[in-house]
Design an enzyme around this catalytic site. Sequence first.
Site, mmCIF file in Angstrom:
data_model
loop_
_atom_site.group_PDB
_atom_site.id
_atom_site.type_symbol
_atom_site.label_atom_id
_atom_site.label_comp_id
_atom_site.label_asym_id
_atom_site.label_seq_id
_atom_site.Cartn_x
_atom_site.Cartn_y
_atom_site.Cartn_z
ATOM 1 C CB CYS A 1 -0.796 0.233 0.769
ATOM 2 S SG CYS A 1 -0.059 -0.146 3.076
ATOM 3 C CG ASN B 1 -8.001 0.751 0.488
ATOM 4 O OD1 ASN B 1 -6.850 0.623 0.683
ATOM 5 N ND2 ASN B 1 -9.036 0.037 1.469
ATOM 6 C CG HIS C 1 -4.343 0.327 4.796
ATOM 7 N ND1 HIS C 1 -3.660 -0.336 3.748
ATOM 8 C CD2 HIS C 1 -5.024 0.857 3.335
ATOM 9 C CE1 HIS C 1 -4.149 0.001 2.767
ATOM 10 N NE2 HIS C 1 -4.799 0.085 2.825
#
Length: 333
Positions: free
Chosen positions: A112, A299, A279
């Site tokens: 990520c 995301n 994250h």
Amino acid sequence: MAMKVAIVLLFIVSFTYGKSLSSDNFDYTSDDLIDYVNSLNTTWKAGKIFNDQLMNQGGSLMAPEDLIKSKSNLVNNQDVEIDFPEHFDAREVWPNCDSIATIRDQGGCAACWAVNTVSVMSDRLCIKSNGTINVQLSAEEVISCCEDCNLGCGKGGYVTKSFSYWIKHGIVTGGSYHGDGCYPYEIKPCYKSKTGKIACEKTTQTPECRNECASGYNKNFTQDKYFGEKFDNLWGMKSIMLDIMTNGPVVAQIKQYRDLRSYQSGIYQHETGEMLGYHSVKLIGWGNDQGVDYWLVANSWGTYWGEKGFFKIKRGHNEADVEHNVFTGLPKL
């Protein structure tokens, strides 16, 4: 009377879910977690999303010395007097910049930190060039070739060091899995299984670095490089909003709680489950829904998750640390 009803309802929920009111024992997609969140009638809805863990827990890291370095680049515009719009969506403001509306899929790699950071670089390159450079830079290069950035697909990496790599070495093009560009993403995306849940092939094997473009690409590796010229650490809600509105999306490191994996719609706020790590996500705007302020977020868990890959998270109260570690940079043209 209202007080008695509230007490009775609380008793029923407590009796039904037992320890789940502080529930650290839920699975990512367990019916108990979903039922519990939805029973709260909160600002968001949970649903059965993943078959298992999407990746190794967390993935976005911050070393103490890296944090000190980033603080030297601190931008604090909290005292600025600006009449911010109630609603802002970078996709609407810069519709010709394809990368802003593109949801990347990190697959089963804890990447990520690279995927969303490089996505922000791509957005800002397009915006600063007034749409003349409309490319997606390669997260694969950062994952594979930035040794200072990366601890591997099993452990994650560093956002700020990715910006430093961009400034020093530049990054070639290459977007999604087997997509266009010099250095496309090689890690398989997640997919929707026969049960309707998302499945991912977890990997701890980081792809090897290569300093050449894919066969048939029309530039060599050096010719295809795009460079950054600075990166900043944004402090506070106004600083974040001003930077998004002026220069484009930014990267935020959020606390990844267990219940985020089961997010389906609405404005996320942490309700249950322990923190699994940090994250990285991409903030692309903000808004207000029925009196609740939120950030609009892209995301990197593919388009099957959340609201076609996007989600909203509460704004103004540092929900899940969303306003605490926010980073951005500017491209060099």
